[in-house]
Design a protein around this motif. Structure first.
Motif, short mmCIF file in Angstrom:
data_model
loop_
_atom_site.label_atom_id
_atom_site.label_comp_id
_atom_site.label_asym_id
_atom_site.label_seq_id
_atom_site.Cartn_x
_atom_site.Cartn_y
_atom_site.Cartn_z
N ARG A 78 78.90 -6.15 88.74
CA ARG A 78 78.68 -4.56 89.11
C ARG A 78 79.60 -3.90 87.92
NH1 ARG A 78 74.53 0.39 87.39
NH2 ARG A 78 75.93 1.38 88.36
N ASN A 86 77.26 1.69 82.21
CA ASN A 86 77.85 0.99 83.49
C ASN A 86 76.35 -0.68 83.39
OD1 ASN A 86 75.32 1.66 84.27
ND2 ASN A 86 75.44 3.20 84.86
N SER A 87 76.37 -1.01 83.25
CA SER A 87 75.94 -3.12 83.82
C SER A 87 76.09 -3.37 85.06
CB SER A 87 76.62 -3.33 82.57
OG SER A 87 77.98 -4.60 83.26
N SER A 88 75.07 -4.50 85.27
CA SER A 88 74.62 -5.25 86.45
C SER A 88 74.11 -6.10 85.72
CB SER A 88 73.74 -4.29 87.42
OG SER A 88 74.06 -3.13 87.16
N ARG A 89 74.57 -7.36 86.13
CA ARG A 89 74.25 -8.52 85.29
C ARG A 89 74.00 -9.82 87.08
NH1 ARG A 89 78.55 -11.02 81.74
NH2 ARG A 89 78.42 -8.97 80.71
N VAL A 111 71.33 -9.09 81.89
CA VAL A 111 71.77 -8.24 81.73
C VAL A 111 71.83 -6.73 82.05
CG1 VAL A 111 73.86 -6.77 81.02
CG2 VAL A 111 73.94 -9.33 80.93
N LYS A 112 71.11 -6.29 82.39
CA LYS A 112 70.79 -4.34 82.82
C LYS A 112 72.09 -3.36 81.92
CE LYS A 112 67.01 -4.82 85.13
NZ LYS A 112 66.05 -3.81 86.35
N THR A 113 71.48 -2.53 81.21
CA THR A 113 72.88 -2.02 80.46
C THR A 113 72.92 -0.38 80.01
OG1 THR A 113 74.35 -3.23 79.72
CG2 THR A 113 75.31 -1.19 78.91
N GLN A 114 73.72 0.49 80.35
CA GLN A 114 73.16 2.49 79.96
C GLN A 114 74.06 2.41 79.95
OE1 GLN A 114 71.21 3.89 83.78
NE2 GLN A 114 70.91 5.99 82.35
N THR A 115 74.07 3.24 78.87
CA THR A 115 75.05 4.57 78.27
C THR A 115 74.53 6.17 78.89
OG1 THR A 115 75.66 2.96 76.73
CG2 THR A 115 76.61 5.22 76.70
N LYS A 121 69.26 2.72 77.50
CA LYS A 121 69.29 1.43 78.27
C LYS A 121 68.94 0.78 77.67
CE LYS A 121 67.55 3.69 82.22
NZ LYS A 121 66.38 3.92 83.38
N GLU A 123 68.42 -4.25 78.06
CA GLU A 123 68.33 -5.30 78.63
C GLU A 123 67.26 -6.62 77.74
OE1 GLU A 123 65.42 -5.12 82.10
OE2 GLU A 123 65.76 -3.13 81.96
#
Length: 135
Positions: A78, A86-89, A111-115, A121, A123
């Motif tokens: 995270r 933020n991003s989650s992998r 990988v999911k990324t959000q600005t 967003k 992925e």
């Protein structure tokens, strides 16, 4: 048996001193091994001299030696940069030993990324396989 690694402070200036060239890192991590299983955790903070907020990463992972030839591992990452992004992998991998120094491997990483600023967003998914040889 427990093991740990600590880098309390690391400061690096890349080349001539210009804005954004000074990087400060803090990190701490640890692992606990029980038989053929291993659990690891880590925390990393990275900041440049021009960043308003540091980028922080929290890692939780584990591995298991299924047999003398087969190993599996998984991890969750995270990463946050203040209120900006933020991003989650997730990472899942497997290895198969062909010999003492040669392994086949496969890795799957979504990988999911959000600005946060504009709500964008993204992925991405990576699937990799290969041959690793230690010399």
């Amino acid at each position: 048996a427990a093991s740990y690694t600590v880098t309390a402070f690391d400061k690096n200036a890349a080349g001539a001193k210009t804005a954004g060239s000074e990087i400060t890192n803090y990190s701490v991590g640890g692992a606990y091994k029980l038989g053929d299983a291993k659990v690891s955790v880590g925390y990393i903070s990275n900041e440049t001299d021009t960043s308003a907020d540091p980028t922080t990463t929290v890692v939780i992972g584990g591995s298991y030696k299924v047999s003398d030839k087969i190993g599996v591992a998984a991890a969750m990452y995270r990463q946050e940069t203040g209120d900006v992004a933020n991003s989650s992998r997730m990472l899942v991998s497997g290895t198969y030993a062909l010999s003492k120094k040669t392994n086949l491997y496969a890795v799957y990483t979504p990988v999911k990324t959000q600005t946060v600023v504009n709500g964008a967003k993204a992925e991405t998914t990576t699937l990799a396989a290969g041959l690793a040889v230690a010399f």
